[in-house]
Write a protein that holds these residues in place. Structure first.
Motif, PDB file in Angstrom:
ATOM      1  N   PRO A 106       0.812  -1.227   0.000  1.00 52.52           N
ATOM      2  CA  PRO A 106       0.000   0.000   0.000  1.00 52.52           C
ATOM      3  C   PRO A 106       0.842   1.272   0.000  1.00 52.52           C
ATOM      4  N   ILE A 107       1.963   1.251   0.738  1.00 52.05           N
ATOM      5  CA  ILE A 107       2.818   2.449   0.796  1.00 52.05           C
ATOM      6  C   ILE A 107       3.413   2.741  -0.576  1.00 52.05           C
TER       7      ILE A 107
ATOM      8  N   GLU B 104       2.351   1.748  -3.524  1.00 53.48           N
ATOM      9  CA  GLU B 104       1.310   2.118  -4.489  1.00 53.48           C
ATOM     10  C   GLU B 104       0.858   3.555  -4.284  1.00 53.48           C
ATOM     11  N   GLU B 105       0.838   3.995  -3.040  1.00 56.05           N
ATOM     12  CA  GLU B 105       0.470   5.381  -2.752  1.00 56.05           C
ATOM     13  C   GLU B 105       1.535   6.334  -3.279  1.00 56.05           C
ATOM     14  N   ILE B 106       2.803   5.951  -3.133  1.00 55.61           N
ATOM     15  CA  ILE B 106       3.901   6.824  -3.571  1.00 55.61           C
ATOM     16  C   ILE B 106       3.992   6.895  -5.092  1.00 55.61           C
TER      17      ILE B 106
ATOM     18  N   GLY C  65       1.685   5.737  -7.385  1.00 56.05           N
ATOM     19  CA  GLY C  65       0.435   5.866  -8.123  1.00 56.05           C
ATOM     20  C   GLY C  65       0.230   4.727  -9.111  1.00 56.05           C
TER      21      GLY C  65
END
Length: 211
Positions: free
Chosen positions: A184-185, A187-189, A191
């Protein structure tokens, strides 16, 4: 003359009284043991020296806590009973991923939507005995070797913590937690969708006990 003789007799006492009054006037506030409300003066001298700087790149992802009863028996001689120490042990082992083992080649961008990240194999960061929660339950026939036998039994118990962690699947759980935390981290960074793949196979991981 009688008055003069009386004066001579009283002169030593007058001198003693004068000296006593002087001492009392100048040292009346002084106490050999100090005042009741006096606080002791604390003087601290220190000189802190930086000896080493270590680069850390491990992410701790899971901790296993253990309770065990360890019987350590040693055969000293065929003529005397075996020495025996019984410990009630509390220990822990921590699984982690060491990111210092990653390089630029371990991160590959595939098109505009996908990132493949090759993670290092999970490992045991450290394992140790919690001495504050571990105690010697009993000692038998130690023959004045109590300290040596207890130290040997502690070393055995500490090594057993590592093996118990491996047998309990700490490496697999570390891998699972790495995906839960990192994906998740990342993918958040970025995109983008992130796929985590093993960098290398998990084989005979080695860890050094924490001292």
């Amino acid at each position: 003359m009688p008055l003069f003789r009386l004066f001579l007799k009283l002169l030593p006492w007058l001198l003693i009284g004068t000296v006593g009054f002087y001492i009392w006037a100048n040292f009346k506030d002084f106490s050999f043991f100090g005042k009741a409300d006096d606080k002791p003066e604390v003087i601290v001298n220190y000189n802190t020296i930086l000896t080493t700087v270590e680069e850390l790149g491990r992410m701790e992802l899971v901790r296993y806590n253990f309770k065990d009863v360890v019987e350590y028996e040693k055969n000293a001689s065929r003529w005397v009973p075996n020495s025996k120490v019984v410990l009630i042990v509390a220990g822990e082992a921590v699984g982690c991923v060491d990111f210092t083992k990653m390089g630029p080649e371990d991160i590959q961008f595939q098109g505009d939507t996908l990132v493949q990240v090759s993670l290092p194999a999970p490992e045991i960061c450290y394992y140790k005995i919690d001495h504050s929660k571990t105690k010697v339950f009993s000692k038998e026939y130690t023959y004045f070797q109590d300290a040596d036998l207890v130290q040997e039994s502690y070393r055995y118990a500490e090594k057993n913590v590592e093996q118990a962690a491996l047998n309990s699947g700490i490496l697999q759980q570390t891998k699972v937690n790495a995906e839960k935390v990192l994906k998740p981290i990342l993918e958040e960074i970025t995109g983008r969708k992130v796929v985590l793949v093993p960098q290398r196979a998990i084989q005979n991981p080695q860890a050094a006990p924490k001292r």
